[in-house]
Write a protein that holds these residues in place. Structure first.
Motif, PDB file in Angstrom:
ATOM      1  N   ILE A  56       1.370  65.110 104.608  1.00 41.25           N
ATOM      2  CA  ILE A  56       2.453  64.152 104.374  1.00 41.25           C
ATOM      3  C   ILE A  56       1.900  62.810 103.926  1.00 41.25           C
ATOM      4  O   ILE A  56       2.406  62.198 102.975  1.00 41.25           O
ATOM      5  N   LYS A  57       0.848  62.347 104.579  1.00 43.88           N
ATOM      6  CA  LYS A  57       0.248  61.056 104.212  1.00 43.88           C
ATOM      7  C   LYS A  57      -0.267  61.085 102.772  1.00 43.88           C
ATOM      8  O   LYS A  57      -0.051  60.143 102.013  1.00 43.88           O
ATOM      9  N   SER A  58      -0.916  62.167 102.378  1.00 45.77           N
ATOM     10  CA  SER A  58      -1.424  62.286 101.001  1.00 45.77           C
ATOM     11  C   SER A  58      -0.285  62.275  99.987  1.00 45.77           C
ATOM     12  O   SER A  58      -0.367  61.606  98.953  1.00 45.77           O
ATOM     13  N   ILE A  59       0.777  63.004 100.278  1.00 43.23           N
ATOM     14  CA  ILE A  59       1.909  63.064  99.343  1.00 43.23           C
ATOM     15  C   ILE A  59       2.636  61.720  99.308  1.00 43.23           C
ATOM     16  O   ILE A  59       3.057  61.255  98.244  1.00 43.23           O
ATOM     17  N   ARG A  60       2.782  61.086 100.460  1.00 51.65           N
ATOM     18  CA  ARG A  60       3.421  59.762 100.506  1.00 51.65           C
ATOM     19  C   ARG A  60       2.631  58.761  99.657  1.00 51.65           C
ATOM     20  O   ARG A  60       3.205  57.988  98.881  1.00 51.65           O
ATOM     21  N   MET A  61       1.313  58.778  99.767  1.00 50.94           N
ATOM     22  CA  MET A  61       0.476  57.865  98.983  1.00 50.94           C
ATOM     23  C   MET A  61       0.569  58.185  97.492  1.00 50.94           C
ATOM     24  O   MET A  61       0.628  57.278  96.655  1.00 50.94           O
ATOM     25  N   THR A  62       0.598  59.470  97.164  1.00 52.12           N
ATOM     26  CA  THR A  62       0.744  59.877  95.761  1.00 52.12           C
ATOM     27  C   THR A  62       2.092  59.408  95.217  1.00 52.12           C
ATOM     28  O   THR A  62       2.180  58.897  94.099  1.00 52.12           O
ATOM     29  N   ALA A  63       3.136  59.580  96.016  1.00 50.32           N
ATOM     30  CA  ALA A  63       4.474  59.147  95.593  1.00 50.32           C
ATOM     31  C   ALA A  63       4.493  57.635  95.336  1.00 50.32           C
ATOM     32  O   ALA A  63       5.074  57.185  94.342  1.00 50.32           O
ATOM     33  N   GLN A  64       3.867  56.870  96.197  1.00 51.06           N
ATOM     34  CA  GLN A  64       3.808  55.418  95.998  1.00 51.06           C
ATOM     35  C   GLN A  64       3.076  55.073  94.711  1.00 51.06           C
ATOM     36  O   GLN A  64       3.519  54.224  93.944  1.00 51.06           O
ATOM     37  N   MET A  65       1.962  55.748  94.460  1.00 52.59           N
ATOM     38  CA  MET A  65       1.184  55.483  93.258  1.00 52.59           C
ATOM     39  C   MET A  65       1.995  55.787  91.997  1.00 52.59           C
ATOM     40  O   MET A  65       1.938  55.064  91.013  1.00 52.59           O
TER      41      MET A  65
END
Length: 103
Positions: A56-65
């Motif tokens: 979830i953290k990886s996808i959340r960071m990707t989404a922000q980017m």
């Protein structure tokens, strides 16, 4: 964008990781304002010990980017039953299909 992955060794599958890595070559503007739904499966009886939060953290960071909106995550344990028997997954899929069809 619907992303799905089993949780392997406390993180996403290699296939999803490669997909995310290759987004590097894409013009990020095509994703701006789009939505992401994440579905994970894990083989533990407790989510907090499965590695789901790492995904979830990886996808959340990707989404922000990418300036995308992570609108929903659904994390399903397959410890006691296969995902095909999970009503939450069925409802998520049905709702996404209905939204796509404009219902």
């Amino acid at each position: 964008m619907i992303l799905t992955t089993p949780v392997y060794v406390f993180n996403m599958s290699a296939q999803l990781k490669v997909f995310l890595d290759r987004l590097h070559a894409v013009d990020y503007r095509v994703f701006k304002g789009k939505k992401i739904v994440l579905l994970t499966t894990y083989g533990d009886n407790e989510e907090e010990h499965s590695g789901v939060q790492n995904v979830i953290k990886s996808i959340r960071m990707t989404a922000q980017m990418l300036e995308m909106d992570l609108v929903q995550t659904l994390n399903i344990s397959t410890y006691s039953a296969p995902i095909t028997k999970n009503e939450k997954a069925y409802i998520l899929g049905k709702n996404l299909v209905n939204k796509e069809q404009g219902e």
